[in-house]
Design a protein around this motif. Sequence first.
Motif, PDB file in Angstrom:
ATOM      1  N   LEU A   1       0.831  -1.207   0.000  1.00 28.84           N
ATOM      2  CA  LEU A   1       0.000   0.000   0.000  1.00 28.84           C
ATOM      3  C   LEU A   1       0.866   1.258   0.000  1.00 28.84           C
ATOM      4  O   LEU A   1       0.435   2.329  -0.359  1.00 28.84           O
ATOM      5  CB  LEU A   1      -0.919   0.013   1.227  1.00 28.84           C
TER       6      LEU A   1
ATOM      7  N   CYS B   1       5.670 -10.459   4.937  1.00 32.39           N
ATOM      8  CA  CYS B   1       5.703  -9.426   5.983  1.00 32.39           C
ATOM      9  C   CYS B   1       6.837  -9.650   6.986  1.00 32.39           C
ATOM     10  O   CYS B   1       6.999 -10.730   7.533  1.00 32.39           O
ATOM     11  CB  CYS B   1       4.375  -9.397   6.716  1.00 32.39           C
TER      12      CYS B   1
ATOM     13  N   CYS C   1       5.426  -3.195   9.206  1.00 29.74           N
ATOM     14  CA  CYS C   1       4.296  -2.613   8.484  1.00 29.74           C
ATOM     15  C   CYS C   1       4.072  -1.147   8.857  1.00 29.74           C
ATOM     16  O   CYS C   1       3.613  -0.366   8.037  1.00 29.74           O
ATOM     17  CB  CYS C   1       3.039  -3.404   8.794  1.00 29.74           C
TER      18      CYS C   1
ATOM     19  N   PRO D   1       0.709 -10.530   8.593  1.00 25.84           N
ATOM     20  CA  PRO D   1       0.856  -9.222   7.943  1.00 25.84           C
ATOM     21  C   PRO D   1      -0.010  -8.151   8.615  1.00 25.84           C
ATOM     22  O   PRO D   1      -1.185  -8.381   8.885  1.00 25.84           O
ATOM     23  CB  PRO D   1       0.406  -9.504   6.509  1.00 25.84           C
ATOM     24  N   GLY D   2       0.601  -7.028   8.907  1.00 31.14           N
ATOM     25  CA  GLY D   2      -0.095  -5.952   9.612  1.00 31.14           C
ATOM     26  C   GLY D   2       0.216  -5.930  11.099  1.00 31.14           C
ATOM     27  O   GLY D   2      -0.247  -5.055  11.822  1.00 31.14           O
ATOM     28  N   SER D   3       1.004  -6.902  11.580  1.00 27.90           N
ATOM     29  CA  SER D   3       1.320  -6.977  13.015  1.00 27.90           C
ATOM     30  C   SER D   3       2.792  -6.665  13.259  1.00 27.90           C
ATOM     31  O   SER D   3       3.666  -7.276  12.656  1.00 27.90           O
ATOM     32  CB  SER D   3       1.028  -8.374  13.556  1.00 27.90           C
TER      33      SER D   3
ATOM     34  N   ILE E   1      -1.145   0.328  13.558  1.00 29.86           N
ATOM     35  CA  ILE E   1      -1.898   0.895  12.426  1.00 29.86           C
ATOM     36  C   ILE E   1      -0.947   1.097  11.248  1.00 29.86           C
ATOM     37  O   ILE E   1       0.111   1.717  11.390  1.00 29.86           O
ATOM     38  CB  ILE E   1      -2.573   2.224  12.815  1.00 29.86           C
ATOM     39  N   SER E   2      -1.336   0.534  10.094  1.00 30.19           N
ATOM     40  CA  SER E   2      -0.463   0.646   8.933  1.00 30.19           C
ATOM     41  C   SER E   2      -1.286   0.881   7.677  1.00 30.19           C
ATOM     42  O   SER E   2      -2.512   0.882   7.717  1.00 30.19           O
ATOM     43  CB  SER E   2       0.378  -0.626   8.786  1.00 30.19           C
ATOM     44  N   GLY E   3      -0.607   1.083   6.576  1.00 25.67           N
ATOM     45  CA  GLY E   3      -1.283   1.357   5.311  1.00 25.67           C
ATOM     46  C   GLY E   3      -1.435   2.853   5.090  1.00 25.67           C
ATOM     47  O   GLY E   3      -0.537   3.622   5.406  1.00 25.67           O
ATOM     48  N   HIS E   4      -2.621   3.245   4.585  1.00 20.30           N
ATOM     49  CA  HIS E   4      -2.833   4.645   4.210  1.00 20.30           C
ATOM     50  C   HIS E   4      -3.246   5.521   5.383  1.00 20.30           C
ATOM     51  O   HIS E   4      -4.390   5.967   5.477  1.00 20.30           O
ATOM     52  CB  HIS E   4      -3.872   4.721   3.102  1.00 20.30           C
ATOM     53  N   VAL E   5      -2.327   5.777   6.279  1.00 23.52           N
ATOM     54  CA  VAL E   5      -2.547   6.744   7.355  1.00 23.52           C
ATOM     55  C   VAL E   5      -1.322   7.650   7.437  1.00 23.52           C
ATOM     56  O   VAL E   5      -0.231   7.263   7.006  1.00 23.52           O
ATOM     57  CB  VAL E   5      -2.795   6.066   8.729  1.00 23.52           C
TER      58      VAL E   5
ATOM     59  N   PRO F   1       1.491   6.070  10.789  1.00 21.02           N
ATOM     60  CA  PRO F   1       1.400   4.649  11.134  1.00 21.02           C
ATOM     61  C   PRO F   1       2.251   4.365  12.373  1.00 21.02           C
ATOM     62  O   PRO F   1       3.159   5.125  12.689  1.00 21.02           O
ATOM     63  CB  PRO F   1       1.972   3.943   9.903  1.00 21.02           C
TER      64      PRO F   1
ATOM     65  N   SER G   1      -3.892  -9.491   8.507  1.00 23.15           N
ATOM     66  CA  SER G   1      -4.446  -9.766   7.178  1.00 23.15           C
ATOM     67  C   SER G   1      -5.420 -10.931   7.115  1.00 23.15           C
ATOM     68  O   SER G   1      -6.149 -11.072   6.148  1.00 23.15           O
ATOM     69  CB  SER G   1      -3.317  -9.997   6.179  1.00 23.15           C
TER      70      SER G   1
ATOM     71  N   ILE H   1      -5.128  -2.408   9.155  1.00 24.21           N
ATOM     72  CA  ILE H   1      -4.602  -2.007   7.849  1.00 24.21           C
ATOM     73  C   ILE H   1      -5.647  -1.134   7.147  1.00 24.21           C
ATOM     74  O   ILE H   1      -6.777  -1.559   6.942  1.00 24.21           O
ATOM     75  CB  ILE H   1      -4.265  -3.242   6.975  1.00 24.21           C
TER      76      ILE H   1
ATOM     77  N   MET I   1      -6.995   1.196   3.959  1.00 23.65           N
ATOM     78  CA  MET I   1      -6.842   1.374   2.511  1.00 23.65           C
ATOM     79  C   MET I   1      -7.707   2.525   2.029  1.00 23.65           C
ATOM     80  O   MET I   1      -8.910   2.554   2.315  1.00 23.65           O
ATOM     81  CB  MET I   1      -7.251   0.095   1.785  1.00 23.65           C
TER      82      MET I   1
END
Lengths: 160, 440
Positions: free
Chosen positions: A91, A125, A129, B83-85, B242-246, B249, B285, B318, B320
């Motif tokens: 992303l 991953c 992240c 994923p995301g952790s 918190i990850s991704g479009h922020v 993060p 994820s 995550i 988006m």
Amino acid sequence: MTNFKFTEENLKKIDEIIKKYPVKRPAVMPVLYIAQEQNGWISQEVMLEVAKILDMHPEEVLGIVTFYTMYYQKPMGKYHIQVCTNVSCMLRGAYEIYDRVKDKLGIGNMQVTGDKIFSLEEVECMGSCGTAPMIAVNEDYYENLSKEKVEEILESLKKS
Amino acid sequence: MEKIVLPDIKDLHLIDVYIKNNGFNAVKKALLQKPDDIIDQVKRSGLRGRGGAAFSTGLKWSFMPKTTDKPKYLCVNGDESEPGSFKDRQIFEYNPHQLIEGILITCYAIGAKTAYVYIRGEYHKWIKLFQKALDDAYSQGYVGKGMKTKFQTDFFCDIYVHKGAGAYICGEESSLMNSLEGKRGYPRVKPPFPAQFGLWGCPTTINNVETITNVPAIINNGWEWFSKIGEPKHPGTILYGISGHVNKPGVYELPSGMLLTDLIYNYAGGVPGNKKILCVIPGGSSMPPLRGDKIEGVKMDAESLKAVGTSIGTGGIIVMDEDTDLVKVLARIAKFYYHESCGQCTPCREGTGWMLKILNRILNNEGSSKDLDLLISVASNIEGNTICALGEAAAWPVKFMVQRFRDYFEKRVSPEVLIPVANKVHSMRHTAFPIADIKE
Ligand SMILES: Cc1cc2nc3c(=O)[nH]c(=O)nc-3n(C[C@H](O)[C@H](O)[C@H](O)COP(=O)(O)O)c2cc1C
Ligand code: SF4
Ligand code: FES
């Protein structure tokens, strides 16, 4: 076939590791790490020697080596570049980074450059992240990257 | 709000600083009580596992047999590969001694003399940091035989670090134990559960790193205090990642039951460019994704998330934005589970590959509307038909993403069925070529 032998120092380390467990076999993962550090990768000879030391069947050792992605079954580059392309990194532009590294090094996934300086791996991953996108070079993480920063990292590694 | 797991104390990772800040007093206090009383306090505190399933920690401990002639073990799960952790690594780096103290108390409560901390192999740096902390604790007599004189008791226990080697599945508890035994990380059929048949067939408890790090605070401040933090049914703080479009993060330690929107907009600084949110995955994820237009009022705790059809998982959120290509995201998630399936169960081994294949087809604009139902069908046939929960982890994102974003996915497929090459079938009668053309 050239024999693989652990150094005296590493044999001492192995003795210490075995003491952490009630039986010998659990030492196989740490011992393979030591072998990989000494030999660069896990060859047939390495597996035979590890099996001998830990009273395992060589095929059981092979089973471990093929299950876990961090044991290399062929020599990798001096700098093993691992690019995470999983969701959170993706992303934030991980595939652009991966493509840039591929272009720059002229190699694909799990390949090694002709001069054996670099190898490349697309990884899952890595637990970065929140500081995505990221790459790892051997054991070190580089986080919050951009295409430019990655290029700088590769340049400086090349010079060192 | 007071932080429990990652307090804002400078250099807390150093043993002297930890000791100055009330360090190792909880284990001192615990050792003066009966093990069963410790289990009871943890049970009453309401602490639930932070590794994914949010199971009651005290209850899990109480499953350990009281009388057995076998040694008992504690496994601490620091595999953190969902994923995301990215929360457990913060504990290894910033508060390792509280984790160590939590391990000591847990071992005492369940009667274990040995604990293994399984840390994913990629975490070289955090393994070194934790090992350093452990070595310091050993040399000052807080761990190992030294405990006898340090705490004036008969109880002591050893803590060892075991390094993984790149396999997500080893985070699954029974896979982790096989891995620790020096085998391929194949999950085991349950029952028997680890409390009956764990490491080397001995009674074993397994808990996540964050779970264990909460324990000293519960002993120090009492179960009542803990039970009043955040949501009553899932109390305490949570390390929200918190990850991704922020815009910001990261890991935020806050009470359970925070509003998802509060976390995204107030703590993580909102979405870059003030874009709308298309989709949020609330717990790593493998958890069912939520539509961006359905997150208003959603609270982050096990029960509240269950009510909206998803799960707290690891608390890895995550985000988006509206410009995200969800097909690409889902294909990437599917690729992950395809890569990580251990291959023991046919539905998981084959199904993960099929889902990836179908999603890649849709991504290449070659998907048909039938493919959407096919995806849901494959996912539903994995779910519930496998040895371990990786089956669900692979099925849920696909099933719920397609169901909840049906309109979005419909736009990416065409009603016609495109078959660029003849389907490969095994029966000669069904080949696309006249039989006479097929020669040996
Ligand atoms: C595929 C899969 C991967 C898992 N990965 C992890 C992990 O990396 N870390 C973790 O603590 N728990 C993980 N779990 C959950 C563990 O099986 C187990 O429930 C947990 O460690 C128990 O600790 P807790 O009760 O403290 O949460 C995973 C589960 C599955 C099915
Ligand atoms: S569900 Fe998948 S990962 Fe789990 S045991 Fe079966 S094949 Fe292995
Ligand atoms: S998704 Fe790349 S580090 Fe987690």
